[in-house]
Design a protein around this motif. Structure first.
Motif, PDB file in Angstrom:
ATOM      1  N   ASN A 127      45.671  29.907  46.227  1.00  0.00           N
ATOM      2  CA  ASN A 127      47.012  30.204  46.736  1.00  0.00           C
ATOM      3  C   ASN A 127      47.858  28.940  46.854  1.00  0.00           C
ATOM      4  N   ASN A 316      53.295  40.256  41.866  1.00  0.00           N
ATOM      5  CA  ASN A 316      53.226  39.810  43.260  1.00  0.00           C
ATOM      6  C   ASN A 316      52.533  40.853  44.140  1.00  0.00           C
ATOM      7  N   ASN A 320      49.211  39.930  46.205  1.00  0.00           N
ATOM      8  CA  ASN A 320      49.183  40.025  47.665  1.00  0.00           C
ATOM      9  C   ASN A 320      48.131  41.010  48.151  1.00  0.00           C
TER      10      ASN A 320
END
Length: 414
Positions: A127, A316, A320
């Motif tokens: 990340n 995304n 996530n």
């Protein structure tokens, strides 16, 4: 012919004599010899070694040359929120990747194509690096035994160095981990691919400049011919009466984009359905894999294009969700471990204080499990465990009450 891609497949080949920086950090309690040997067996590579370097030594080496691959082995950990992580570069010092971000961005701009962290609990590391545009990042999602880490690196490098794509080599290496007597080993290695990354290939035979020129001319000729045939078919066909009437675009120059948008939109729908139906982390990763397969096509669209924006949003969304589910899985594992130890430590000879401590641990685990939301893959398992621990708490409290009724001289005051 309507569904033939118009994009050009252009893999990235590592240089014929590429550079790899191998950082061997703190090795206390682990064996890095096998990792070192796996790297030494590689062909067509110039390796520089840094063994338990200082922060300054590492900084200097990263700027000294242009690196194609960055490798780290040793101890690492992720922050609780998984936004960053730390690597133990020596027995005294750990380095937070956020603190080194500018240096690593310079390394990426100088040609870094792959970063491998063969160390524990690496989701935070991935990340921290994901926005640096490093084409490929490989980490271990959780604490990993020596055997799993060593075997994965060996399997991966053996496959990758034969000339197949990096992603295919990664899949093959993970599949081989099924042979190990370690539950869930296949799920520990994780690869993060930047949306614009092209397939990465280990250097093998390199064509001459003349051969490359001839190949380029042939590709361009075939591309122009294919495009012409498709456009003529679009204009002269009877698609007005068919479901493909959407492809009758005006002006004709917009047809290529419309066809590409249709193909990408169809894949996005497939990915969304797979994500919605996913019952495991592996199924979410499969949806991410399908999404990554169209990354090269996205580059043909402008960033303002609605389909381009939909692709970024889906990417995304999956990223996530994978982060949250991996966090939930780790939370579930830790809470279960604490609760099960509390249960196993109680027997007929346990004292009131020991049983009260077990009740406290079970309550802590129950509260921890309540952090897993109803939308999580692990919600049902979390609910069942909470119910189990509540029943155990009631049982232990009843035993405490009974012991207090008939307290012996050895029994603490209730």
């Amino acid at each position: 012919m309507m569904h033939q891609s118009l994009s050009t497949f252009s893999p990235t080949y590592l240089p014929s004599r590429f550079r790899l920086l191998a950082i061997l950090g703190n090795s206390q309690g682990i064996n890095l010899t096998e990792d070192e040997q796996s790297l030494k067996n590689l062909p067509y590579v110039e390796i520089e070694w840094l063994k338990e370097p200082s922060r300054q030594e590492l900084h200097s080496m990263l700027h000294r040359k242009k690196w194609d691959i960055l490798f780290f082995a040793g101890h690492s950990s992720s922050e609780e929120d998984l936004t960053t992580g730390n690597i133990a570069i020596n027995s005294q010092n750990s380095l937070n990747l956020h603190q080194f971000k500018h240096t690593l961005r310079d390394v990426q701009q100088n040609g870094l194509k792959l970063a491998i962290f063969n160390s524990c609990d690496g989701l935070g590391l991935a990340n921290a690096l994901v926005d640096l545009r490093i084409p490929y990042i490989i980490v271990m999602r959780e604490p990993v035994p020596d055997q799993v880490a060593q075997n994965f690196l060996q399997f991966f490098l053996e496959s990758f160095s034969t000339g197949i794509s990096l992603y295919k080599a990664f899949r093959q290496a993970r599949k081989k981990l099924e042979s190990l007597e370690y539950p869930g080993a296949i799920q520990i290695p994780v690869i993060v691919q930047h949306p614009t990354a092209q397939p990465l290939i280990w250097p093998q035979y390199q064509p001459s400049r003349v051969e490359q020129f001839v190949t380029l001319i042939l590709k361009q000729y075939l591309r122009i011919t294919l495009t012409t045939v498709l456009l003529v078919g679009l204009v002269t066909s009877v698609f007005i009466l068919s479901p493909y009437s959407e492809f009758l675009c005006e002006p004709i120059g917009n047809c290529n984009t419309r066809v590409m948008e249709h193909r990408i939109t169809k894949t996005l729908g497939q990915v969304n359905n797979l994500n919605d139906a996913a019952q495991s982390i592996a199924e979410i990763e499969e949806a991410k894999k399908i999404l990554n397969s169209i990354a090269d096509k996205i580059n043909t669209l402008s960033p303002e294009n609605e389909v381009y924006i939909a692709y970024i949003n889906m990417n995304n969304k999956l990223y996530n969700r994978l982060g949250k589910e991996n966090n939930n899985q780790q939370l579930l594992t830790e809470a279960t471990k604490v609760a099960q130890k509390a249960i196993d430590d109680i027997n007929q000879y346990s004292t009131v204080d020991e049983m009260k401590f077990a009740v406290t641990q079970l309550r802590k685990s129950t509260v921890k499990l309540q952090e897993i939301t109803s939308k999580s893959l692990f919600n049902n398992r979390s609910k069942k465990l909470q119910q189990k621990y509540e029943e155990k708490i009631k049982d232990f409290n009843k035993q405490i009450e009974d012991k207090c009724k008939y307290r012996g001289h050895w029994q603490p005051k209730c």
